[in-house]
Design a protein around this motif. Structure first.
Motif, PDB file in Angstrom:
ATOM      1  N   TYR A 174      -8.939   4.480  -7.298  1.00 15.53           N
ATOM      2  CA  TYR A 174      -9.127   2.782  -6.595  1.00 15.53           C
ATOM      3  C   TYR A 174      -8.245   2.255  -5.282  1.00 15.53           C
ATOM      4  O   TYR A 174      -8.572   2.101  -4.173  1.00 15.53           O
ATOM      5  N   ALA A 197     -15.100  -0.926 -14.661  1.00 12.45           N
ATOM      6  CA  ALA A 197     -16.284  -1.317 -13.997  1.00 12.45           C
ATOM      7  C   ALA A 197     -16.251   0.166 -14.858  1.00 12.45           C
ATOM      8  O   ALA A 197     -17.144   0.871 -13.713  1.00 12.45           O
ATOM      9  N   LEU A 228     -19.038   1.160  -5.435  1.00 12.73           N
ATOM     10  CA  LEU A 228     -18.334  -0.014  -6.115  1.00 12.73           C
ATOM     11  C   LEU A 228     -19.105  -1.176  -6.121  1.00 12.73           C
ATOM     12  O   LEU A 228     -19.399  -1.232  -7.446  1.00 12.73           O
ATOM     13  N   ARG A 268       0.872  -1.316  -0.438  1.00 16.04           N
ATOM     14  CA  ARG A 268      -0.132   0.148   0.054  1.00 16.04           C
ATOM     15  C   ARG A 268       0.810   1.471   0.089  1.00 16.04           C
ATOM     16  O   ARG A 268       0.361   2.183  -0.421  1.00 16.04           O
ATOM     17  N   ARG A 285     -21.587  -0.766  -8.393  1.00 10.26           N
ATOM     18  CA  ARG A 285     -21.357  -0.619 -10.471  1.00 10.26           C
ATOM     19  C   ARG A 285     -21.122  -1.736 -11.232  1.00 10.26           C
ATOM     20  O   ARG A 285     -21.191  -2.202 -12.078  1.00 10.26           O
ATOM     21  N   GLN A 286     -20.300  -2.894 -10.067  1.00  5.45           N
ATOM     22  CA  GLN A 286     -19.690  -4.108 -10.759  1.00  5.45           C
ATOM     23  C   GLN A 286     -21.087  -5.071 -10.960  1.00  5.45           C
ATOM     24  O   GLN A 286     -21.211  -5.685 -12.031  1.00  5.45           O
ATOM     25  N   LYS A 326      -8.874 -11.535 -11.494  1.00  4.14           N
ATOM     26  CA  LYS A 326      -7.848 -10.954 -12.108  1.00  4.14           C
ATOM     27  C   LYS A 326      -7.617  -9.688 -11.555  1.00  4.14           C
ATOM     28  O   LYS A 326      -6.573  -8.580 -10.757  1.00  4.14           O
ATOM     29  N   GLU A 327      -8.649  -8.935 -11.306  1.00  6.15           N
ATOM     30  CA  GLU A 327      -9.030  -8.032 -10.925  1.00  6.15           C
ATOM     31  C   GLU A 327      -9.012  -7.654  -9.766  1.00  6.15           C
ATOM     32  O   GLU A 327      -7.916  -7.246  -8.668  1.00  6.15           O
ATOM     33  N   LEU A 337      -5.063  -7.356  -9.081  1.00  3.26           N
ATOM     34  CA  LEU A 337      -4.741  -6.312  -9.276  1.00  3.26           C
ATOM     35  C   LEU A 337      -5.005  -5.431  -7.998  1.00  3.26           C
ATOM     36  O   LEU A 337      -4.343  -4.953  -7.102  1.00  3.26           O
ATOM     37  N   SER A 338      -6.571  -5.854  -7.495  1.00  2.82           N
ATOM     38  CA  SER A 338      -6.170  -5.130  -6.376  1.00  2.82           C
ATOM     39  C   SER A 338      -4.931  -5.586  -4.945  1.00  2.82           C
ATOM     40  O   SER A 338      -5.664  -4.475  -4.460  1.00  2.82           O
ATOM     41  N   TYR A 385      -8.581   3.811  -2.034  1.00  2.07           N
ATOM     42  CA  TYR A 385      -9.536   3.117  -0.844  1.00  2.07           C
ATOM     43  C   TYR A 385      -8.872   2.412  -0.171  1.00  2.07           C
ATOM     44  O   TYR A 385      -9.726   2.156   1.349  1.00  2.07           O
ATOM     45  N   PHE A 386      -8.331   1.748  -0.662  1.00  2.17           N
ATOM     46  CA  PHE A 386      -7.661   0.609   0.386  1.00  2.17           C
ATOM     47  C   PHE A 386      -6.413   1.143   1.712  1.00  2.17           C
ATOM     48  O   PHE A 386      -5.777   0.532   2.621  1.00  2.17           O
ATOM     49  N   ALA A 422      -4.752  -4.419  -1.780  1.00  2.64           N
ATOM     50  CA  ALA A 422      -6.306  -4.712  -1.068  1.00  2.64           C
ATOM     51  C   ALA A 422      -5.868  -5.812   0.151  1.00  2.64           C
ATOM     52  O   ALA A 422      -5.097  -6.249  -1.024  1.00  2.64           O
ATOM     53  N   GLU A 433     -18.692   4.084  -0.444  1.00  2.00           N
ATOM     54  CA  GLU A 433     -18.128   3.901  -1.089  1.00  2.00           C
ATOM     55  C   GLU A 433     -17.837   2.355  -1.529  1.00  2.00           C
ATOM     56  O   GLU A 433     -18.095   1.763  -2.718  1.00  2.00           O
ATOM     57  N   LEU A 434     -17.956   1.663  -0.599  1.00  2.43           N
ATOM     58  CA  LEU A 434     -18.168   0.318  -1.183  1.00  2.43           C
ATOM     59  C   LEU A 434     -18.961  -0.570  -1.662  1.00  2.43           C
ATOM     60  O   LEU A 434     -18.933  -1.108  -2.263  1.00  2.43           O
ATOM     61  N   ARG A 475     -22.902  -4.216 -14.542  1.00  4.20           N
ATOM     62  CA  ARG A 475     -22.284  -4.878 -15.836  1.00  4.20           C
ATOM     63  C   ARG A 475     -22.959  -5.992 -16.207  1.00  4.20           C
ATOM     64  O   ARG A 475     -22.937  -6.145 -16.880  1.00  4.20           O
ATOM     65  N   ASP A 517     -10.698  -6.558   2.922  1.00  3.34           N
ATOM     66  CA  ASP A 517     -11.019  -5.646   1.662  1.00  3.34           C
ATOM     67  C   ASP A 517     -11.775  -6.450   0.803  1.00  3.34           C
ATOM     68  O   ASP A 517     -12.696  -6.061  -0.100  1.00  3.34           O
ATOM     69  N   MET A 549     -15.361  -6.383  -0.512  1.00  4.64           N
ATOM     70  CA  MET A 549     -15.905  -6.054  -1.628  1.00  4.64           C
ATOM     71  C   MET A 549     -17.418  -7.136  -2.303  1.00  4.64           C
ATOM     72  O   MET A 549     -18.170  -6.675  -3.002  1.00  4.64           O
TER      73      MET A 549
END
Ligand SMILES: Nc1ncnc2c1ncn2[C@@H]1O[C@H](COP(=O)(O)OP(=O)(O)OP(=O)(O)O)[C@@H](O)[C@H]1O
Ligand SMILES: [Mg+2]
Lengths: 224, 403
Positions: free
Chosen positions: A107, A98, B7, A83, B10-11, B291-292, B295-296, A110-111, B301, B3-4, B14, B305, B309
């Motif tokens: 993004y 998205a 988000l 982080r 949004r997911q 993959k997301e 990435l997070s 946020y963490f 994350a 925000e959580l 889709r 976290d 989500m």
């Protein structure tokens, strides 16, 4: 931030066969340095970046970030290091489909809120977009943007938590040479103006030579 | 937190069709439970209303208490104690006995006070008068059927006097028949219950004739049905037995709640299907976004976290499913009422059916809707736990390497 690896070694086991990805790598990186790692495919470049970036654990050896030894067994501290200290840039951009451009930049914050309010975070994300010249694209979704634009957004995202170290794994690999140049210029600017430490994996030796120190790697070993 | 969820929205946005289908799946399950539960609740309310209409909830029936073989009699002091209780308007004691007339006609006799007539308001005179209370007179009032019987068997009518034998159990269980003369002062209209077969005399007179100093029973009238239970408890505290219409209502409530729970539980099986849909969809979602997730994690994350989500998406699915389920459930209960009521009315027939005709056979309470909503949310979260944990535990590198 200084980065140092001592005797860094990583094996993968494919059944009974040992694959050596890193072989006693000793690397010292000064504050504000820019290093380009070059080498043939499978030589261990990505592995080196992932271990330094606390995404992967070594089989042997140590990594020191800003003089602190990374404890690879402590999952929580690895998350914290990622982080605070590391920003990743990938060959395939990896934006979240998205989310629009500015939300993608936001993004990682946020963490790692650090007491920043939502509007403060949005503001710094906009500043980062501005820095990479894409403030006009803030509300575009990734599907509406070109490869060069995506990578610039990804670099802005890597800067979201103001890390000292940027790890870029073939950031120009998926771009044409002109767009690739602009990305390299952007990284150089970050190194010169913001004092970011950058380790970049690249196959473009000619361009890399002009702006950074080159490290060659072969079969997991650094060639002097 | 906000925000959580934005988000997560949004997911979910889709893949609208997929989300719509799971939400519908859960909503139908919730609606089924709400429909069935509202039917049970509706029938319970109807039954209780019918009991309330035909019973006086402010009256408590008291009889001698029997516990461990020993009997607690209703003595004068107990009567006084009950009269002194808060919320007690008045107490109507009575004594019972049976006398034998000349031609061996058995008379069921009840010694009463005027309060008794206030409680049993269906005791209406056909001809004649009630006896004066407290005055020692030999006047009696006959129930409708007794009057007819005495007219036929003993040839007696209004104003006639006749002798009865009162059987007393003296010392050492020796029987003793004591004669007494009564005068028929009044005759009642048909009350439609056991009173038609009874003969009424003044309570003081009856106690004297029977040589009794306790009562066989009494009615306690309270000022408000809400206090009936507490007064009843106090009376039971005196060692006496007490009943009220509330006992019947309690029984009906207990039975209907049990039936509704069982029905609700089995209709709830359709919820399992909804839950499996959530599990399935979330697992697919984890695969798609591997993959997301990697990435997070690379971007900072923690496992928690990632878990949050995915669970936030489940919460949203649960909330929408709950709201839609409540709406569908209301529609479902209206449908049951429309289609089911004519059927139930004709099946039950008579008074019961006529009673149903008036009201609705389904009742949707806020409690039922809240429960339906809660079920949907909890179910979605529970179903999402495994997929979310799976997502959280992904190795970031393996995840990033996915195509
Ligand atoms: N998860 C893994 N399991 C087994 N072997 C692996 C794994 N990841 C990497 N390796 C092996 O480790 C060696 C180094 O891989 P690495 O990805 O670091 O190479 P690279 O230099 O980045 O190559 P490229 O230029 O193609 O990206 C390779 O031989 C590779 O096959
Ligand atoms: Mg690589």
């Amino acid at each position: 931030m200084t980065v140092e690896t001592r005797d860094l070694t990583k094996y993968y086991w494919m059944g009974k066969e040992k694959v050596v990805a890193l072989d006693s790598v000793n690397l010292k990186m000064e504050e504000g340095a820019f290093i380009s790692v070059v080498g043939p495919s499978g030589s261990g470049k990505s592995t080196l970046l992932n271990v330094i970036g606390c995404l992967d654990a070594p089989t042997k050896g140590e990594v020191y970030l800003a003089g602190w030894k990374v404890d690879y067994r402590n999952k929580k501290s690895l998350v914290r290091l990622r982080r605070k200290f590391v920003g990743f840039v990938f060959q395939t951009f990896n934006l979240i489909p998205a989310l629009n451009a500015v939300e993608n930049v936001e993004y990682p914050m946020y963490f790692n809120k650090e007491g920043r309010s939502k509007s403060e975070r949005r503001e710094s994300a906009m500043k980062l977009l501005d820095m990479v010249g894409l403030e006009k694209r803030a509300n575009h979704l990734p599907s509406e943007l070109s490869g060069g634009e995506l990578q610039r957004i990804a670099i802005a995202r890597a800067l979201a938590n103001d890390p000292k170290l940027i790890l870029a794994d073939e950031p120009t690999g998926n771009l044409d040479s002109r767009t690739g140049k602009s990305i390299l210029n952007l990284l150089t600017r970050l190194n010169n103006e913001e004092g970011k430490n950058i380790i970049m994996v690249t196959h473009d030796l000619e361009s890399a030579k002009k702006m950074s120190k080159i490290i060659r790697i072969l079969d997991g070993r650094i060639l002097e | 937190m906000k925000e959580l969820f934005s988000l997560a929205c949004r997911q979910l946005g889709r893949k609208k069709l997929r989300v719509f289908l799971i939400v519908l799946g859960i909503a139908i399950g919730v609606a089924a439970v709400i429909g069935v539960t509202s039917l049970g609740e509706g029938i319970r309310v109807q039954a209780v209303d019918q009991i309330k209409a035909s019973h006086d909830l402010t009256t408590i029936e008291v009889s001698a208490g029997v516990e461990d073989g020993s009997v607690t009699l209703i003595t004068d002091s107990k009567l006084k104690a009950i009269e002194r209780e808060e919320h007690v308007l008045f107490v109507a004691p009575y004594v019972k006995d049976s006398y034998v007339a000349q031609n061996n006609t058995y008379l069921a006799v009840k010694g009463i006070t005027s309060e008794y007539r206030r409680v049993q308001s269906n005791l209406q005179l056909e001809i004649g008068d009630w006896f004066d209370e407290g005055k020692k007179s030999n006047e009696i009032v006959l129930g409708y059927d007794v009057a007819k019987r005495l007219a036929v068997v003993e040839d007696l009518g209004l104003g006639d006097e006749f002798t009865v034998k009162i059987r007393l159990y003296g010392e050492e269980s020796r029987l003793k028949d004591k004669p007494a003369v009564f005068k028929i002062a009044g005759i009642l209209k048909s009350a439609g219950d056991e009173h038609d077969n009874q003969v009424f005399i003044d309570i003081k007179h009856a106690k004297e004739l029977d040589e009794k100093d306790s009562y066989d029973g009494l009615f306690v009238k309270v000022d408000d049905p809400a206090f009936a239970a507490s007064v009843r408890d106090k009376i039971e505290g005196l060692g006496l037995t007490a009943h009220s219409a509330q006992d019947v209502i309690d029984e009906v409530n207990k039975l209907m709640v049990a039936i509704t729970l069982v029905l609700g539980f089995f209709s709830g099986i359709s919820l399992v299907v909804g839950a499996l849909m959530v599990v399935n969809t979330m697992i697919i979602s984890v695969y798609e976004r591997t993959k997301e997730i990697g990435l997070s994690k690379a971007l900072g994350a923690s496992d928690f976290d990632i878990m949050k989500m995915f669970l936030a998406e489940c919460v949203i699915i649960g909330v929408i499913g709950g709201i839609l389920g409540d709406l569908l459930g209301i529609g479902f209960s209206v449908l049951i009422d429309l289609v089911g009521k004519p059927f139930l009315v004709s099946a039950l027939g008579g008074e019961l059916g006529a009673g149903l005709q008036l009201g609705s056979i389904t009742v949707v309470t806020p409690g039922i809707l809240a429960a339906g909503f809660a079920i949907s949310v909890v179910l979605s979260i529970v179903s999402g736990l495994y997929p979310a944990r799976r997502a959280a535990r992904l190795n970031p590198l393996d995840a990033l390497r996915q195509i």
